[in-house]
Design an enzyme around this catalytic site. Structure first.
Site, PDB file in Angstrom:
ATOM      1  N   CYS A 172      -1.219   6.273   8.624  1.00 28.38           N
ATOM      2  CA  CYS A 172      -1.593   4.699   8.534  1.00 28.38           C
ATOM      3  C   CYS A 172      -2.742   5.195   7.260  1.00 28.38           C
ATOM      4  O   CYS A 172      -2.556   5.969   6.370  1.00 28.38           O
ATOM      5  CB  CYS A 172      -2.232   3.888   9.140  1.00 28.38           C
ATOM      6  SG  CYS A 172      -3.237   4.227  10.333  1.00 28.38           S
ATOM      7  N   ARG A 227       0.984  -1.196   0.058  1.00 28.96           N
ATOM      8  CA  ARG A 227       0.055  -0.016   0.000  1.00 28.96           C
ATOM      9  C   ARG A 227       0.749   1.219   0.012  1.00 28.96           C
ATOM     10  O   ARG A 227       0.446   2.318  -0.728  1.00 28.96           O
ATOM     11  CB  ARG A 227      -0.896  -0.067   1.187  1.00 28.96           C
ATOM     12  CG  ARG A 227      -2.045  -0.923   1.026  1.00 28.96           C
ATOM     13  CD  ARG A 227      -2.655  -0.971   2.285  1.00 28.96           C
ATOM     14  NE  ARG A 227      -3.472  -0.004   2.699  1.00 28.96           N
ATOM     15  CZ  ARG A 227      -3.876   0.082   3.955  1.00 28.96           C
ATOM     16  NH1 ARG A 227      -3.928  -0.781   5.005  1.00 28.96           N
ATOM     17  NH2 ARG A 227      -4.578   1.294   4.244  1.00 28.96           N
TER      18      ARG A 227
END
Length: 289
Positions: A245, A184
């Site tokens: 995050c 990611r």
């Protein structure tokens, strides 16, 4: 609070299940791609006496972000009705074992000035594996007479807005640590939530939150944690450290790990990729900052 008091094991908690000054909170939460219902999991098995701390509910209702830190008055209203208040030790855990949601709850209490909060090492899976008791059934709401007074205090870790992260692109006064998985971070894997862009904030280092856990989902030692930070280019010195995050949850794993290793002031960018990846701001891709 010392680092050793922030991480407790099942034997310590099992010996204190009836202690009148300990509040146990189950902060289980799952990604949108996970079909499990955290409240159903709570009803099926929980530590005796635990109450459910919903990180999707204890948020700023005025924000469009999934996990925006609530204002102090909102936080105190939520946690006081769970029996958490001044003079109580709060123990948080989750059913993931890796503790990401539990560490979010831990960080939120500290951000509101409540220092006496700890994470159960290994969470519910290790608690059960070690033979400790569980209960099931619906949670019974506390009567108002059992609500506790919670006083928010200043001085805890900061919540960082996007404007400060943008300024740091040129100022470079802080290290930004991205707790998402490497794929990611690199922009080669999809996000679990809608995102216009994929990749990472330019200059951010990648510190996947899973790296801080052992195979049994207990937390690694302070020595191992310091080595992980150093290898990623984020030494735990006096340099300001900001964690991010997807929505500010696993960022708190980075903050918790740093706390165990001696750095107690890690800030969290709550908007994280949910905000950055849907804004017209610089984006980098690939495995390097």
């Amino acid at each position: 609070m010392t680092a050793c008091e922030a991480l407790i094991d099942g034997d310590w908690l099992a010996a204190r299940l009836d202690a009148p000054d300990i509040v146990i909170l189950d902060a289980t939460s799952f990604l949108p791609t996970d079909p499990r219902d955290p409240k159903q999991c709570f009803r099926e098995a929980r530590i005796p006496g635990a109450r459910f701390f919903d990180i999707n509910d204890v948020v700023d209702p005025a924000s469009k972000l999934s996990h925006a830190m609530p204002k102090p008055e909102t936080f105190l209203a939520k946690v006081s009705r769970l029996g958490a208040g001044d003079g109580f030790k709060v123990v948080v855990y989750d059913a993931n074992g890796g503790g990401s949601a539990a560490m979010r709850a831990w960080w939120m209490f500290r951000a509101c000035g409540h220092e006496d909060v700890a994470v159960l090492d290994g969470g519910l899976p290790k608690w059960i594996a070690d033979g400790h008791p569980v209960e099931d059934g619906p949670e019974r709401p506390l009567a108002p007479r059992d609500w506790r007074h919670f006083t928010p205090r200043e001085g805890g870790p900061r919540v960082v807005p996007m404007a400060e992260v943008l300024d740091n692109l040129t100022a470079k006064t802080a290290v930004l640590a991205d707790a998402r998985a490497a794929e990611r971070y690199a922009g080669t894997a999809p996000e679990p939530r809608a995102s216009r862009f994929f990749g990472h904030v330019p200059g951010a280092v990648n510190l996947p939150h899973a790296n801080f856990f052992n195979a049994d989902k207990t937390v690694k030692s302070p020595e191992e944690i310091r080595a992980i930070f150093a290898a990623a280019g984020a030494p735990l010195d006096s340099t300001p450290l900001v964690a991010m995050c997807g929505t500010g949850v696993t960022a708190c794993v980075v903050a918790f790990a740093a706390f165990l290793a001696g750095k107690t002031d890690v800030a969290v960018y709550d908007g994280s990729w949910e905000e950055w990846g849907n804004s017209d701001v610089p984006v980098a891709t690939g495995p390097k900052p």
